[in-house]
Design a protein around this motif. Structure first.
Motif, PDB file in Angstrom:
ATOM      1  N   THR A 140      43.118 -82.769  55.416  1.00  0.00           N
ATOM      2  CA  THR A 140      44.505 -83.201  55.600  1.00  0.00           C
ATOM      3  C   THR A 140      45.044 -82.678  56.920  1.00  0.00           C
ATOM      4  O   THR A 140      44.892 -81.493  57.235  1.00  0.00           O
ATOM      5  N   GLY A 141      45.660 -83.580  57.695  1.00  0.00           N
ATOM      6  CA  GLY A 141      46.259 -83.197  58.961  1.00  0.00           C
ATOM      7  C   GLY A 141      47.653 -83.767  59.084  1.00  0.00           C
ATOM      8  O   GLY A 141      47.976 -84.810  58.508  1.00  0.00           O
ATOM      9  N   LEU A 142      48.493 -83.067  59.849  1.00  0.00           N
ATOM     10  CA  LEU A 142      49.864 -83.515  60.065  1.00  0.00           C
ATOM     11  C   LEU A 142      50.169 -83.403  61.554  1.00  0.00           C
ATOM     12  O   LEU A 142      50.181 -82.307  62.111  1.00  0.00           O
ATOM     13  N   ALA A 179      58.669 -80.765  60.806  1.00  0.00           N
ATOM     14  CA  ALA A 179      58.165 -80.879  59.445  1.00  0.00           C
ATOM     15  C   ALA A 179      58.445 -79.552  58.753  1.00  0.00           C
ATOM     16  O   ALA A 179      57.955 -78.501  59.185  1.00  0.00           O
ATOM     17  N   VAL A 180      59.255 -79.597  57.711  1.00  0.00           N
ATOM     18  CA  VAL A 180      59.583 -78.395  56.947  1.00  0.00           C
ATOM     19  C   VAL A 180      58.583 -78.299  55.800  1.00  0.00           C
ATOM     20  O   VAL A 180      58.571 -79.139  54.901  1.00  0.00           O
ATOM     21  N   VAL A 181      57.717 -77.284  55.866  1.00  0.00           N
ATOM     22  CA  VAL A 181      56.622 -77.140  54.899  1.00  0.00           C
ATOM     23  C   VAL A 181      56.916 -75.944  54.004  1.00  0.00           C
ATOM     24  O   VAL A 181      56.985 -74.800  54.461  1.00  0.00           O
ATOM     25  N   LYS A 182      57.093 -76.224  52.728  1.00  0.00           N
ATOM     26  CA  LYS A 182      57.399 -75.187  51.740  1.00  0.00           C
ATOM     27  C   LYS A 182      56.457 -75.383  50.563  1.00  0.00           C
ATOM     28  O   LYS A 182      56.644 -76.294  49.765  1.00  0.00           O
ATOM     29  N   GLY A 183      55.429 -74.547  50.488  1.00  0.00           N
ATOM     30  CA  GLY A 183      54.405 -74.767  49.479  1.00  0.00           C
ATOM     31  C   GLY A 183      53.693 -76.074  49.758  1.00  0.00           C
ATOM     32  O   GLY A 183      53.200 -76.316  50.860  1.00  0.00           O
ATOM     33  N   ASP A 186      54.515 -84.774  48.995  1.00  0.00           N
ATOM     34  CA  ASP A 186      53.917 -83.678  48.237  1.00  0.00           C
ATOM     35  C   ASP A 186      52.417 -83.656  48.542  1.00  0.00           C
ATOM     36  O   ASP A 186      51.688 -84.580  48.182  1.00  0.00           O
ATOM     37  N   LEU A 187      51.970 -82.609  49.208  1.00  0.00           N
ATOM     38  CA  LEU A 187      50.571 -82.503  49.603  1.00  0.00           C
ATOM     39  C   LEU A 187      49.641 -82.375  48.397  1.00  0.00           C
ATOM     40  O   LEU A 187      48.476 -82.755  48.464  1.00  0.00           O
ATOM     41  N   LYS A 188      50.158 -81.856  47.296  1.00  0.00           N
ATOM     42  CA  LYS A 188      49.328 -81.648  46.117  1.00  0.00           C
ATOM     43  C   LYS A 188      49.127 -82.953  45.352  1.00  0.00           C
ATOM     44  O   LYS A 188      48.004 -83.292  44.964  1.00  0.00           O
ATOM     45  N   THR A 189      50.199 -83.711  45.143  1.00  0.00           N
ATOM     46  CA  THR A 189      50.099 -84.941  44.356  1.00  0.00           C
ATOM     47  C   THR A 189      49.835 -86.176  45.222  1.00  0.00           C
ATOM     48  O   THR A 189      49.416 -87.215  44.702  1.00  0.00           O
TER      49      THR A 189
END
Length: 408
Positions: free
Chosen positions: A222-224, A232-236, A281-284
């Motif tokens: 995965t890349g952003l 990009a606000v990344v929280k968890g 959501d990076l997880k789902t």
């Protein structure tokens, strides 16, 4: 070309740790009037009066860069202060500052840390010499692990993933195989976690060309890639796009390469463009478009009532040009054609160019689940485009690419 360099890994405890902080990844060229981003940094740090430590470690002129950042943060309600830790600071003993207990304590007591732009190698070489965190970096991690914020723009964004581009300005050279440890790539600091790869100035500089081979080499799925004047606000596992434009999300979880082909190649990559206001959501893997997008009809090429707006076909002669990859994605979404193609090549070779006649064709196709949204509510032609399939094929270019017609 083979990407078989040994991977640089951080200690396992760093990779497995669950961090409580928020990483704000800014794609560079952040304008002082971009209130959405500056205010978000202060808000995430606790609101008005939040103590923010500013590191201009990467900057060519650290005093000037730190002063501008401190002034802008304070104008938006923060209590920001420059931390004089930078190789290019004049008349300052860098090692003494790095080991100054009072300075370390000041950083540890902050609610946020902000890294300026410049040269990201200065940040990692200063705070993580030999790949090991020094006392100053441990204080920054203390802020982050305590639920604080680490924000960074440009170079300050590059250091956010566990591996980073160190000095890799030429997209095509990376595509062609120039990939050397501690030259093109290096360890980052890892604030976004071990599984997400970060790049910046992404659309403006066509950096999809370097992200794809880098991710394959370094083992990222995965890349952003964050655009300029955008965060990009990344929280968890949650990502929210804030600011002027958007970010490109790259998914290589099902991508393959043909080892028999003697150059970089890729099949089955999936790319999505997340616009300002979108959440992911990076997880789902679920993307929620911005509220103003959801007020518009979803664009679904498989729907019975699909009515594409664009009627012309287009071939992109420079797919690595400014914003070309996102323009191609929008073209694919909102036209009746099943694919869009473009080239990455150099018409005029440079000294030291690897394989001057080597180019790459990018083929974007409508795959399963591809959908999107369009809105003009914010004054532009803003698309969100999800799940475009991407293949990259090496091609042999004619040299010269063209010859002038001769008079009869």
């Amino acid at each position: 070309m083979r990407f078989l360099k040994p991977l640089l890994l951080l200690p396992l405890c760093w990779l497995s740790a669950v961090h409580a902080g928020t990483a704000i990844v800014i794609g560079g060229a952040l304008k002082s009037d971009n209130d959405a981003v500056w205010e978000r940094i202060v808000e995430e740090a606790g609101g008005p009066g939040a103590r923010i430590a500013v590191f201009a470690t990467a900057a060519a002129n650290p005093e000037r860069s730190a002063g501008l950042i401190v002034a802008t943060l304070n104008r938006h309600g923060a209590n920001a202060e420059a931390i004089p830790v930078a190789p290019r600071l004049k008349d300052v003993d860098l090692q003494a500052q790095l080991n100054n207990p009072a300075l370390i304590a000041k950083v540890a007591a902050s609610k946020a840390v902000f890294f300026s732009g410049g040269a990201q190698e200065f940040i990692v070489d200063t705070l993580q010499p030999g790949g090991q965190p020094n006392a100053m970096l441990k204080a920054i991690w203390q802020v982050f692990d305590g639920g604080g914020v680490v924000a960074g723009t440009s170079a300050g964004a590059a250091i956010m993933s566990r591996m980073m581009f160190r000095d890799a300005q030429d997209n095509l050279q990376i595509l062609k195989g120039q990939w050397r440890e501690r030259q093109e790539y290096d360890r980052g600091l890892g604030f976004v976690g071990p599984e997400l790869f970060i790049d910046q100035h992404f659309l403006k500089r066509g950096r999809i060309g370097r992200m794809l081979p880098a991710m394959r080499s370094l083992g990222f799925k995965t890349g952003l890639g964050v655009e300029e004047n955008t965060a990009a606000v990344v929280k968890g596992s949650q990502v929210e796009i804030v600011g002027a434009r958007g970010a490109l999300l790259v998914d290589l979880s099902e991508a393959t390469s043909d080892a028999r082909v003697p150059a970089f190649n890729l099949r089955g990559a999936v790319i999505s463009y997340l616009d300002r206001g979108d959440r992911h959501d990076l997880k789902t893997g679920v993307t929620t478009p911005a509220p103003h997008k959801l007020r518009e009809a979803k664009i679904d090429p498989t729907a019975s009532d699909y009515k594409p707006y664009l009627r012309h076909d287009q071939y992109f002669l420079d797919i690595l040009a400014d914003s070309a990859i996102v323009t191609a994605m929008a073209q694919l979404l909102d036209s009746p054609f099943p694919e869009v193609r473009g080239l990455a090549y150099r018409a005029k070779p440079r000294p030291g160019d690897l394989s001057p006649d080597l180019g790459f064709e990018f083929r974007l196709t409508k795959g399963p689940g591809m959908v999107g949204w369009f809105s003009g509510a914010l004054g532009g032609e803003d698309y969100t485009v999800l799940k475009v399939r991407l293949d990259v094929t090496p091609v042999r270019m004619a040299t010269p690419l063209f010859t002038p017609l001769q008079a009869n």
